[in-house]
Structures are given as structure tokens and as C-alpha cells.
Scaffold this active site. Sequence first.
Site, PDB file in Angstrom:
ATOM      1  N   ASP A  18      -4.141  -5.344   1.681  1.00 17.18           N
ATOM      2  CA  ASP A  18      -4.514  -3.860   1.533  1.00 17.18           C
ATOM      3  C   ASP A  18      -3.426  -3.505   0.343  1.00 17.18           C
ATOM      4  O   ASP A  18      -2.575  -4.209   0.213  1.00 17.18           O
ATOM      5  CB  ASP A  18      -4.022  -3.349   2.856  1.00 17.18           C
ATOM      6  CG  ASP A  18      -4.119  -1.609   2.638  1.00 17.18           C
ATOM      7  OD1 ASP A  18      -5.109  -1.442   1.960  1.00 17.18           O
ATOM      8  OD2 ASP A  18      -3.428  -0.951   3.204  1.00 17.18           O
ATOM      9  N   ASP A  20      -2.327   0.215  -0.416  1.00 20.64           N
ATOM     10  CA  ASP A  20      -1.436   1.295  -0.178  1.00 20.64           C
ATOM     11  C   ASP A  20      -0.611   1.120   1.121  1.00 20.64           C
ATOM     12  O   ASP A  20      -1.239   0.945   2.179  1.00 20.64           O
ATOM     13  CB  ASP A  20      -2.183   2.689  -0.103  1.00 20.64           C
ATOM     14  CG  ASP A  20      -3.007   3.239  -1.487  1.00 20.64           C
ATOM     15  OD1 ASP A  20      -2.163   3.209  -2.314  1.00 20.64           O
ATOM     16  OD2 ASP A  20      -4.386   3.466  -1.153  1.00 20.64           O
ATOM     17  N   GLY A  55      -5.712   4.204   5.267  1.00 14.72           N
ATOM     18  CA  GLY A  55      -6.937   3.132   5.288  1.00 14.72           C
ATOM     19  C   GLY A  55      -8.257   4.173   5.491  1.00 14.72           C
ATOM     20  O   GLY A  55      -9.387   3.462   5.132  1.00 14.72           O
ATOM     21  N   ARG A  58     -11.347   8.829   0.829  1.00 19.98           N
ATOM     22  CA  ARG A  58     -10.988  10.082   0.655  1.00 19.98           C
ATOM     23  C   ARG A  58     -11.690  11.201   1.437  1.00 19.98           C
ATOM     24  O   ARG A  58     -11.274  12.252   1.859  1.00 19.98           O
ATOM     25  CB  ARG A  58     -11.317  10.169  -1.011  1.00 19.98           C
ATOM     26  CG  ARG A  58     -10.682  11.578  -1.511  1.00 19.98           C
ATOM     27  CD  ARG A  58     -10.947  11.572  -2.962  1.00 19.98           C
ATOM     28  NE  ARG A  58     -10.414  10.251  -3.521  1.00 19.98           N
ATOM     29  CZ  ARG A  58     -11.156   9.897  -4.810  1.00 19.98           C
ATOM     30  NH1 ARG A  58     -12.002  10.665  -5.384  1.00 19.98           N
ATOM     31  NH2 ARG A  58     -10.664   8.700  -5.354  1.00 19.98           N
ATOM     32  N   SER A 126      -9.272   2.394  -1.576  1.00 16.44           N
ATOM     33  CA  SER A 126      -9.116   3.433  -2.376  1.00 16.44           C
ATOM     34  C   SER A 126      -9.856   3.107  -3.798  1.00 16.44           C
ATOM     35  O   SER A 126     -10.032   2.115  -4.007  1.00 16.44           O
ATOM     36  CB  SER A 126      -7.464   3.429  -3.059  1.00 16.44           C
ATOM     37  OG  SER A 126      -7.328   4.186  -4.232  1.00 16.44           O
ATOM     38  N   ASN A 128      -8.756   4.363  -6.523  1.00 13.92           N
ATOM     39  CA  ASN A 128      -7.766   4.332  -7.528  1.00 13.92           C
ATOM     40  C   ASN A 128      -7.008   3.181  -7.441  1.00 13.92           C
ATOM     41  O   ASN A 128      -5.971   3.013  -8.403  1.00 13.92           O
ATOM     42  CB  ASN A 128      -6.979   5.441  -7.329  1.00 13.92           C
ATOM     43  CG  ASN A 128      -7.440   7.071  -7.531  1.00 13.92           C
ATOM     44  OD1 ASN A 128      -7.826   7.150  -8.435  1.00 13.92           O
ATOM     45  ND2 ASN A 128      -7.399   7.455  -6.127  1.00 13.92           N
ATOM     46  N   ASP A 180      -1.502  -2.403   6.759  1.00 10.76           N
ATOM     47  CA  ASP A 180      -0.502  -1.450   7.473  1.00 10.76           C
ATOM     48  C   ASP A 180      -1.166  -0.286   8.325  1.00 10.76           C
ATOM     49  O   ASP A 180      -0.533   0.387   8.932  1.00 10.76           O
ATOM     50  CB  ASP A 180       0.452  -0.475   6.421  1.00 10.76           C
ATOM     51  CG  ASP A 180      -0.259   0.400   5.580  1.00 10.76           C
ATOM     52  OD1 ASP A 180      -1.540   0.185   5.144  1.00 10.76           O
ATOM     53  OD2 ASP A 180       0.182   1.656   5.371  1.00 10.76           O
TER      54      ASP A 180
HETATM   55  C1  BG6 Z   1      -6.186   3.991   1.284  1.00  9.47           C
HETATM   56  C2  BG6 Z   1      -5.500   4.845   1.661  1.00  9.47           C
HETATM   57  O1  BG6 Z   1      -5.895   3.037   0.759  1.00  9.47           O
HETATM   58  O2  BG6 Z   1      -7.132   4.862   0.197  1.00  9.47           O
HETATM   59  C3  BG6 Z   1      -6.069   6.318   2.293  1.00  9.47           C
HETATM   60  O3  BG6 Z   1      -4.659   4.421   2.722  1.00  9.47           O
HETATM   61  C4  BG6 Z   1      -6.638   7.066   1.095  1.00  9.47           C
HETATM   62  O4  BG6 Z   1      -5.003   7.325   2.767  1.00  9.47           O
HETATM   63  C5  BG6 Z   1      -7.891   5.863   0.819  1.00  9.47           C
HETATM   64  O5  BG6 Z   1      -7.619   8.072   1.802  1.00  9.47           O
HETATM   65  C6  BG6 Z   1      -8.793   6.408  -0.470  1.00  9.47           C
HETATM   66  O6  BG6 Z   1      -7.963   6.737  -1.224  1.00  9.47           O
HETATM   67  P1  BG6 Z   1      -8.345   7.342  -2.862  1.00  9.47           P
HETATM   68  O7  BG6 Z   1      -7.443   6.774  -3.922  1.00  9.47           O
HETATM   69  O8  BG6 Z   1      -9.945   6.650  -2.972  1.00  9.47           O
HETATM   70  O9  BG6 Z   1      -8.348   8.616  -2.686  1.00  9.47           O
HETATM   71 MG    MG Z   2      -2.635   0.884   3.843  1.00 15.41          MG
END
Ligand code: BG6
Ligand code: MG
Length: 226
Positions: A18, A20, A55, A58, A126, A128, A180
Amino acid sequence: MGHPAVTGTGPYEAVVFDLDGVICFTDVYHYRGWKSIADELGIPFDETINNRLRGVSRMESLEIVLERYEGEPLSDARKEELAATKNERYRVMLGDMSPADLDPSVRTTLDELRGRGLKLAIGSSSKNATFILERIGLGDYFDAISDGTNITRSKPDPEVFLKAAEFLGVEPERCVVVEDAVAGIEAGEAAGMYTVAIGDAADQGAGDAQIGTFAELADVLSRLDG
Ligand code: BG6
Ligand code: MG
């Protein structure tokens, strides 16, 4: 991605991380992004709620934030707009990240695992993920990246990890997941992978093994190799 072919000799051939909360720490940026939206809508928001976003995708995160919203119902278009605004603010904060935000022990441990012949991948909800990896100097490090851009179902669904295994060309049973989030551990279990919990998930006793620091992963995997 530019790495020599590797062959795992033990029961596990690959590790899917993972991002984040495992490789790097973006919690505070997520917190500030969602808090700014919550403040504008008059919604209470704190660390406990932020923890529940771990996890989760969005849009699902937005729905959790909106649980305490007491105003007029919001249209889907307005929700999309709120999520986009949060993401714009979040991306500005991510822009300040640099290789200095990568803990040296994370880099050392990753290098050690790769040196043992393990394939290394990212399995993140994510959208991102690649941007963050570039910011912290790991843009071309992993053998595969499965993230929010290639899945339709969020953790605890196993899709993101099964895709990572597919991208690597490794059977899911030969993969270890490091997570996590409890939802992420559940996703790893549903994928049939060995699961290692760190941070919040470890505190809650989730997973097949728990570690207190990223560097402990090297020992855990050595024991699995027997
Ligand atoms: C996960 C985070 O990695 O990504 C979450 O733990 C988050 O909290 C999710 O909501 C989506 O992220 P992003 O960057 O696509 O908004
Ligand atoms: Mg995480």
C-alpha cells in the site's frame, strides 16, 4: 520497469505495498484537504473520522465526511465538485513533497527485498499514486503499480491487489501485502495473499503478522522463507 528479471526461491515471489501510510505519510494532507471542505459545509471533522478514510476511495471518503452534514441534500454534481476541490488542495500540498519525505529505512528495506529476488509492486486506492511516487523519488522504482486509476472497486475488495499480481505475472498466493488500513488487510486476505499489518492495522491486531517499523519487514519475510 528497468529491473532485471527476478526469481523468488521461497514461498513468496512478490511484495505488494500500500502507498499512503506504508511507503509514505500523506495523512496530514488528506486531513487538511477534507477538513477545509468540512469547515466550509459546517461539518465537524476530526482525526477519528480521518482514520476511517484510510484505504477508502475519494468518493467513499466524501460520503464518510458527509455523514454529519445537516444541510440540504447535495446533488451528485455538487459531490463531484467537492471531491475535485479537495483533490486540488491535496495536490498542492503533495507538490511540497520531495525525496526527503522518503524514510531512508524504507528505501534500504525495499532495496534489500529486491536484492533477495522479490518483485515489488504498489497496490493503492489512490489516483495520485504515481504523482506521489515521483515526488518522493520512487517514480520508476516498482515493478508494477496498481492504483485507483485501474480499479472499479475499493478495498476491502481485493481488485487492486489482484491487479498488482496480474501486472507482475505472479500468482496471488505467492504475494505478500503490506498495509496500514484494516480494509486493506481484508482486501489482501480476500486476494489470498499473506498480509503484514503496520500502523493503524497493526494496532488493531489485523493481518497474518504485525510490524512496528517498516524495517521489521525484512525479518518477517526471512522467517516466511524458512
Ligand atoms: C488511499 C488513502 O491510499 O487513497 C485514502 O488511504 C484515500 O485515504 C484514497 O481516500 C484515495 O486517494 P486519492 O489520492 O485518489 O484521492
Ligand atoms: Mg494506507
